[in-house]
Design a protein around this motif. Structure first.
Motif, PDB file in Angstrom:
ATOM      1  N   THR A  42       0.821  -1.203   0.000  1.00  0.00           N
ATOM      2  CA  THR A  42       0.000   0.000   0.000  1.00  0.00           C
ATOM      3  C   THR A  42       0.853   1.250   0.000  1.00  0.00           C
ATOM      4  O   THR A  42       0.626   2.187  -0.755  1.00  0.00           O
ATOM      5  N   LEU A  90       2.454   1.718  -3.449  1.00  0.00           N
ATOM      6  CA  LEU A  90       1.487   2.102  -4.478  1.00  0.00           C
ATOM      7  C   LEU A  90       1.038   3.539  -4.297  1.00  0.00           C
ATOM      8  O   LEU A  90       0.966   4.310  -5.252  1.00  0.00           O
ATOM      9  N   MET A  91       0.754   3.919  -3.057  1.00  0.00           N
ATOM     10  CA  MET A  91       0.246   5.263  -2.824  1.00  0.00           C
ATOM     11  C   MET A  91       1.302   6.306  -3.182  1.00  0.00           C
ATOM     12  O   MET A  91       0.989   7.374  -3.687  1.00  0.00           O
ATOM     13  N   ALA A 116       1.706   6.621  -6.965  1.00  0.00           N
ATOM     14  CA  ALA A 116       0.516   7.091  -7.671  1.00  0.00           C
ATOM     15  C   ALA A 116       0.651   8.560  -8.047  1.00  0.00           C
ATOM     16  O   ALA A 116       1.199   9.354  -7.291  1.00  0.00           O
ATOM     17  N   PRO A 117       0.128   8.908  -9.230  1.00  0.00           N
ATOM     18  CA  PRO A 117       0.075  10.327  -9.565  1.00  0.00           C
ATOM     19  C   PRO A 117      -0.980  11.011  -8.707  1.00  0.00           C
ATOM     20  O   PRO A 117      -1.799  10.346  -8.085  1.00  0.00           O
ATOM     21  N   VAL A 148     -17.455  -2.690   1.628  1.00  0.00           N
ATOM     22  CA  VAL A 148     -16.975  -1.413   1.088  1.00  0.00           C
ATOM     23  C   VAL A 148     -18.082  -0.751   0.256  1.00  0.00           C
ATOM     24  O   VAL A 148     -18.413   0.417   0.442  1.00  0.00           O
ATOM     25  N   LEU A 198     -12.304   4.376   3.590  1.00  0.00           N
ATOM     26  CA  LEU A 198     -11.291   4.002   2.603  1.00  0.00           C
ATOM     27  C   LEU A 198     -11.630   4.591   1.234  1.00  0.00           C
ATOM     28  O   LEU A 198     -10.776   5.183   0.570  1.00  0.00           O
ATOM     29  N   VAL A 199     -12.892   4.461   0.821  1.00  0.00           N
ATOM     30  CA  VAL A 199     -13.297   5.005  -0.478  1.00  0.00           C
ATOM     31  C   VAL A 199     -13.071   6.514  -0.514  1.00  0.00           C
ATOM     32  O   VAL A 199     -12.483   7.056  -1.452  1.00  0.00           O
ATOM     33  N   VAL A 224      -9.320   7.244  -0.654  1.00  0.00           N
ATOM     34  CA  VAL A 224      -8.717   6.958  -1.957  1.00  0.00           C
ATOM     35  C   VAL A 224      -9.060   8.079  -2.926  1.00  0.00           C
ATOM     36  O   VAL A 224      -8.210   8.562  -3.676  1.00  0.00           O
ATOM     37  N   GLN A 225     -10.311   8.521  -2.892  1.00  0.00           N
ATOM     38  CA  GLN A 225     -10.715   9.576  -3.821  1.00  0.00           C
ATOM     39  C   GLN A 225      -9.984  10.888  -3.537  1.00  0.00           C
ATOM     40  O   GLN A 225      -9.722  11.656  -4.440  1.00  0.00           O
ATOM     41  N   ARG A 235      -6.902  11.024  -2.204  1.00  0.00           N
ATOM     42  CA  ARG A 235      -5.467  10.743  -2.073  1.00  0.00           C
ATOM     43  C   ARG A 235      -4.989  11.060  -0.659  1.00  0.00           C
ATOM     44  O   ARG A 235      -3.928  11.634  -0.464  1.00  0.00           O
ATOM     45  N   VAL A 244      -5.629   6.090   3.966  1.00  0.00           N
ATOM     46  CA  VAL A 244      -5.645   4.905   3.106  1.00  0.00           C
ATOM     47  C   VAL A 244      -4.764   3.806   3.696  1.00  0.00           C
ATOM     48  O   VAL A 244      -5.170   2.644   3.805  1.00  0.00           O
ATOM     49  N   THR A 258      -6.296   0.331   5.081  1.00  0.00           N
ATOM     50  CA  THR A 258      -5.903  -0.923   4.451  1.00  0.00           C
ATOM     51  C   THR A 258      -5.301  -1.877   5.478  1.00  0.00           C
ATOM     52  O   THR A 258      -5.639  -3.063   5.517  1.00  0.00           O
TER      53      THR A 258
END
Lengths: 324, 284
Positions: free
Chosen positions: A23, A26-27, A30-31, A261, A276-277, A280-281, A283, A288, A292
């Motif tokens: 996690t 990846l985070m 991420a852009p 979720v 979490l949702v 994530v939206q 960033r 997150v 996770t």
């Protein structure tokens, strides 16, 4: 037994550590810049640089990871970038909400699923087919859609149940008993959504497991020695079928949390999934990561508990003569 | 194959999938052909199913809040759902066969590490992983395919691993090795073709699952983006108009359930046809 449990715990810890590291990686790859999002479009480059330093985002990746891990293990989960609230408080409220939803639905799903599946396993072909069609359809329902349909029926048409949240806006002004009733009414639709889908999956599996055991020679032996149908089912079929069923409970946990979720998102249920949702939206890295990790810990713990359950029921696993 | 078609579950599954795929392919012939067409929004929005608007167009499933024909959007959404689901399953089957084949054919560290990775990914909550990956880049159909493929290969890998392991000690494989063929070639030419049968079952079950998850991601706004219709974003947009136009959200959901049921029944029937001994398998 203890060695078996030790190995499983170790494997669980590896999974959690892996999830957390993955996690993190990846985070960061991420852009989408959380600092730019936090300060808005009017921020100058200098302001961005300062904010980045404040949040420690200007350090090398490995250093960020080490710092984050050290703090996380000590229980300092940082602050949400989007809201500024401490992550622990944010998730501290969310974990019980998710556990209540997932736990209750798991118990209800399996109780109902056992009843339906066992009924099916012993029933004639017509009832079996009818119930099979029902359970396949239930299992195929997407949680977010079923949720919407239930809201349409029970909130907009029948005006019986509230559509979202965990408590009414007036909850603080209510007496204890009416506050409890308010909670239960808010609980009903998300729970029904998850449970209906869960019953479909559980019943399908229970039927398969029972049918499988029923075709074994020892069942015929039991019948041949004159036991009643009830005794055969209870002492010989149900006991043996319970081993794969308990294993399945463990295997279905990730799916259940995944389903939660979507259901939490639809019903605005204040659980880990919805957090979490949202995170994530937005960033919102710290949230997150923590959400996770918490989900992974919950899933791994659930798997360990089912391992224990299998060992408790199956003497071959308990004595170490057979792997679960 | 004959036995399979006599199975009513398989007949239903194949029937539904053929009809949906046919409608999707023949999109312009069976619908207005323009899923994003908007005309006079005020006059044509929220028309009930089976309504005809002022210009004489018939709307079998009504219109949404922009006056777009729900049936047309459903047909074009089927294109997205089937294409994304199919390609995602293809990707996961390829990865799963490679990982499972390698793990089954090369004992020792290769097997141990590949199986460990498989079990590890299997223990992750898939949706959490999907959310993470989907959040990494700008949402698009291509990304959803990759993400679903990367999170769906584990059951295929485990199946193939088991099959390959039992095949690897069979005389015809030992014979091929004894002839001096390279092991990689033996695996690809002699072992894998014999190990693929259970993969078909897994692929059928996986297709339903992938279509459902694609819709889920699009529903959360992390998948296919509007105005391109996908069943997931159609449900999401119907959510806002649930009170005055429930058909906008209901129609794509029913289509979704039909397709997922079709895939599950087809998978079940295939499983029984291929291997009557194992009667149960979980799809998720």
């Amino acid at each position: 037994m203890l060695a078996h449990l030790g190995t499983r715990t170790l494997a669980g810890a590896v999974v959690v550590a892996g999830v957390v590291s993955l996690t993190f990686l990846l985070m960061r790859l991420a852009p989408g810049d959380p600092v730019a999002r936090l300060l808005g479009p009017t921020a100058t480059p200098a302001q961005l640089a300062i904010q980045r330093r404040v949040l420690g985002l200007d350090r090398p990746l490995a250093a960020q990871y080490a710092i984050w891990l050290g703090r996380f293990v000590r229980g300092d989960w940082g602050r949400s970038i989007a809201t500024g609230r401490p992550v622990r408080a944010l998730l501290g409220d969310a974990v019980p909400a998710t556990l209540a939803l997932v736990g209750t639905s798991l118990v209800l799903s399996y109780l109902l699923g056992l009843a339906v599946g066992a009924w099916q396993a012993g029933a004639g072909p017509r009832i079996d087919t009818a119930l099979s069609i029902t359970t396949v359809t239930l299992f195929a329902l997407p949680g977010y859609w079923l949720g919407l349909m239930l809201v349409m029926a029970f909130t907009y048409w029948a005006h019986w149940l509230p559509a979202f949240g965990a408590a009414g806006l007036d909850a603080d002004g209510l007496t204890l008993s009416s506050r409890l009733a308010d909670r239960l009414r808010h609980f009903a639709l998300p729970l029904a959504t998850l449970t209906l889908i869960g019953v479909g999956g559980a019943a399908r599996f229970v039927r398969g497991a029972m049918r499988d055991v029923m075709s074994q020679p020892f069942v015929r032996t039991a019948e041949a020695k004159g036991l009643t149908a009830f005794q055969v089912t209870r002492r010989h079929v149900a006991r043996n079928a319970s081993i794969p069923i308990i294993t399945l409970i463990g295997l279905s946990l990730p799916a259940l949390f995944s389903g939660a979720v979507f259901v939490e998102a639809v019903f605005a249920w204040p659980g880990v999934g919805r957090r979490l949702v949202e995170a994530v939206q937005a960033r919102d890295y710290p949230v997150v990561m923590a959400a996770t990790a918490v989900t992974a810990v919950l899933v791994v713990t659930g798997n360990l508990l089912t391992d224990l359950g299998v060992a408790w029921i199956d003497p071959r696993v308990r004595n170490g003569t057979r792997e679960s | 194959m004959k036995r399979l078609l006599r199975d009513r579950r398989a007949a239903f599954g194949i029937g539904v999938l053929v009809i949906v795929a046919g409608a999707a392919l023949a999109g312009p012939l069976v619908s207005t052909g323009r899923p994003t067409l908007q005309r006079d929004v005020v006059a044509t929005r929220f028309l009930r199913p089976l309504a005809t608007d002022h210009s004489g167009s018939f709307h079998p499933l009504g219109t949404d809040r922009f006056g777009r024909d729900v049936w047309t959007r459903l047909v074009y959404g089927a294109r997205v759902s089937l294409a994304v689901g199919g390609l995602a399953v293809l990707l996961s089957v390829v990865i799963g066969v490679l990982v499972g084949g390698a793990a089954g054919f090369w004992p020792g560290p290769v097997r141990t590490s590949l199986l460990a990775v498989t079990d590890f990914v299997l223990a992750l909550p898939r949706v959490v992983l999907l959310l993470l990956l989907a959040a990494m880049a700008r949402p698009s159909a291509g990304l959803v395919i990759v993400v679903l493929g990367l999170t769906g290969w584990m059951s295929v890998a485990r199946l193939v691993h088991g099959e390959v392991r039992s095949l690897a000690v069979r005389p015809f494989v030992e014979g091929a090795v004894a002839l001096g063929l390279p092991r990689g070639r033996v695996l690809v030419r002699h072992v894998l073709p014999n190990a693929l049968t259970p993969v078909i079952v897994s692929a059928a079950l996986g297709l339903g699952n992938a279509i459902m998850l694609e819709a889920g991601l699009s529903f959360l706004g992390l998948g296919v983006q509007p105005p391109t219709p996908s069943w997931g974003n159609m449900i999401a947009s119907g959510r806002d108009t649930l009170v005055n136009a429930p058909w906008v959200a209901a129609a794509p959901g029913i289509a979704l359930v039909l397709v997922v049921v079709a895939c599950t029944l087809l998978g079940d029937a295939l499983q029984d046809a291929l291997n009557p001994a194992t009667r149960y398998q979980t799809a998720r």
